[in-house]
Design an enzyme around this catalytic site. Structure first.
Site, short mmCIF file in Angstrom:
data_model
loop_
_atom_site.label_atom_id
_atom_site.label_comp_id
_atom_site.label_asym_id
_atom_site.label_seq_id
_atom_site.Cartn_x
_atom_site.Cartn_y
_atom_site.Cartn_z
N ASP A 16 79.35 12.63 -0.69
CA ASP A 16 79.35 11.21 -1.11
C ASP A 16 79.01 10.35 0.10
O ASP A 16 79.72 10.36 1.11
CB ASP A 16 80.74 10.85 -1.66
N ASP A 110 74.24 8.38 -4.75
CA ASP A 110 74.85 8.70 -3.45
C ASP A 110 75.85 9.83 -3.51
O ASP A 110 76.58 10.06 -2.55
CB ASP A 110 75.50 7.44 -2.85
N GLU A 111 75.87 10.57 -4.61
CA GLU A 111 76.95 11.53 -4.80
C GLU A 111 76.44 12.77 -5.54
O GLU A 111 75.70 12.64 -6.50
CB GLU A 111 77.98 10.80 -5.68
P1 TTP Z 1 80.46 4.57 -4.29
O1 TTP Z 1 80.18 5.93 -3.72
O2 TTP Z 1 81.58 4.43 -5.26
O3 TTP Z 1 80.76 3.53 -3.11
P2 TTP Z 1 80.11 3.43 -1.68
O4 TTP Z 1 79.16 4.55 -1.40
O5 TTP Z 1 79.52 2.07 -1.53
O6 TTP Z 1 81.37 3.49 -0.74
P3 TTP Z 1 82.27 4.78 -0.38
O7 TTP Z 1 81.71 5.96 -1.11
O8 TTP Z 1 82.17 4.91 1.11
O9 TTP Z 1 83.65 4.41 -0.81
O10 TTP Z 1 79.17 4.01 -4.99
C1 TTP Z 1 77.86 4.28 -4.49
C2 TTP Z 1 76.97 3.07 -4.68
O11 TTP Z 1 76.96 2.69 -6.05
C3 TTP Z 1 77.46 1.86 -3.92
O12 TTP Z 1 76.97 1.83 -2.58
C4 TTP Z 1 76.93 0.72 -4.75
C5 TTP Z 1 76.90 1.28 -6.16
N1 TTP Z 1 78.06 0.75 -6.94
C6 TTP Z 1 77.86 -0.36 -7.73
O13 TTP Z 1 76.74 -0.88 -7.85
N2 TTP Z 1 78.93 -0.87 -8.42
C7 TTP Z 1 80.19 -0.33 -8.33
O14 TTP Z 1 81.15 -0.84 -8.95
C8 TTP Z 1 80.37 0.83 -7.50
C9 TTP Z 1 81.75 1.46 -7.37
C10 TTP Z 1 79.27 1.33 -6.83
MG MG Z 2 79.71 6.55 -1.77
#
Ligand code: TTP
Ligand code: MG
Length: 366
Positions: A16, A110-111
């Site tokens: 992630d 991203d995951e």
């Molecule tokens: P996440 O992996 O949940 O968040 P992140 O990568 O920004 O932060 P981290 O993993 O370090 O906690 O989500 C990945 C991407 O998805 C995030 O960069 C932006 C998008 N996203 C949204 O557009 N809306 C949301 O509510 C969430 C949770 C994520």
């Molecule tokens: Mg993330």
């Protein structure tokens, strides 16, 4: 179907990216590093997609209204969303992961889950492979990712979050019992705020507390969800890494800049929507047979309704009927219309359903 042996033998990595959209922005403009930034809607009613870790120190989070975030941190810089660029970076991360396995299940840009069972790289060590992926992404691309290594998807996902950002957490099979016993119940997939409160009221705070109940007792109390609870509370999750996601539905919808004023007006919009849906259906390479047609109507007050019926081939007349039925339910100006089909995904989906009776919903415990 629990299968402890299989569980113990698999090696799953969950990767992630850290503050993904914000990290890409900092990659492209290094002057942004070290200051609080977010990505999302900057307008008065905008909402944030995410923010970097500097901004998180102020209590700013994903999905927070931008106005609220600005109150917490007046210096917050809110950047617009650049989806094509995030897709590019995501594809580069994927190419690095592909060096280690072709068993990759992307969950979002991203995951992803990786099954590296039986891979020969780095002496077959999933830990070393996760470290290598993290290192290569940072060196070759310039963003950081966190990773979790565990014998199954449930634990690998929790592990990747454990030492975020830029962290690694490994839960080897022999450490699973000790890990889950202290794990708070809200980490269980499908346990949201309401379910968590309900479990807490019963004195169940950790998976260890849940383990004191037999499977039967949990099923008696929570129905199918009880089986799900039992399995995950014991650290058991036999879901495989699915490289091809089966599409369950396809739909086309449109929000109108001026509300549609009556049923005839709505019906008049259907041919365009159906035409686009049919074009998209033709572009799908492989798909299951169609099982249902549906029409979605969102009224001007943002209430929405969906009408559906079983069909083999979706004919325009069916959509007119569904649209009429949906419209009568609200009988108000319409801001959005959608048409779609659901596919018969057969065995795979019903198996999935029985494994995950309540994916993200609290309803069963209300
Ligand atoms: P996440 O992996 O949940 O968040 P992140 O990568 O920004 O932060 P981290 O993993 O370090 O906690 O989500 C990945 C991407 O998805 C995030 O960069 C932006 C998008 N996203 C949204 O557009 N809306 C949301 O509510 C969430 C949770 C994520
Ligand atoms: Mg993330």
């Amino acid at each position: 179907m629990e299968n402890l042996e299989t569980d113990g033998l698999r090696k799953i990595i969950h990767v992630d990216c850290d503050s993904f959209y914000a990290s890409v922005e900092m990659l492209d403009d290094p002057s942004l590093r070290g200051r609080p930034i977010a990505v999302g809607g900057a307008s008065g009613r905008g909402v944030l997609c995410t923010c970097n870790y500097e901004a998180r120190k102020y209590g700013i989070r994903s999905a927070m209204p931008t106005a609220q975030a600005k109150k917490l941190c007046p210096d917050l810089l809110v950047l617009p969303v650049r989806m094509p660029r995030y897709k590019e970076v995501s594809a580069r991360v994927k190419r690095i992961m592909q060096r280690y396995t072709d068993q990759i299940e992307p969950l979002s840009l991203d995951e992803a889950y990786l099954d590296v069972t039986g891979q020969q790289h780095l002496h077959g060590s999933a830990t070393l492979m996760a470290e290598a992926i993290r290192r290569e992404v940072e060196h070759n691309i310039g963003i950081t990712v966190s990773a979790g290594v565990a014998p199954n998807k449930f634990l690998a996902k929790i592990a990747s979050d454990w030492n975020k950002p830029n962290g690694l957490c490994v839960i080897p099979p022999e450490k699973v019992p000790g890990f889950v016993v202290q794990l708070p119940v809200d980490k269980i997939h499908g346990v949201g705020r309401v379910t968590c409160q309900k479990l807490n009221q019963l004195g169940l705070h950790t998976c260890g507390d849940v383990q004191r109940y037999s499977k039967l007792a949990l099923i008696e109390r929570f129905g199918k969800f009880g089986e799900h609870l039992y399995q995950l509370a014991h650290g058991i999750d036999s879901r495989s890494v699915r490289t091809h996601r089966e599409r369950k539905s396809l739909s086309v919808e449109r929000t109108y800049s001026r509300d549609l004023s009556g049923l005839d007006h709505c019906i008049g919009q259907l041919p365009r929507l159906i035409e686009e849906m049919n074009a998209r259906l033709q572009r799908l390479n492989t798909r299951a047979p169609i099982r249902k047609s549906f029409v979605k109507v969102k009224f001007h007050d943002f209430t929405s309704t969906t009408m559906e019926c079983c069909v083999e081939e979706p004919a325009p007349g069916i959509y007119e009927q569904l649209c009429s039925d949906a419209y009568q339910r609200g009988n108000r100006p319409v801001r959005l219309l959608g048409v779609g089909v659901r596919f018969d995904t057969g065995e795979a989906s019903s198996r999935q359903l029985s494994l995950w009776p309540l994916p993200t919903d609290d309803a069963a415990l209300l």
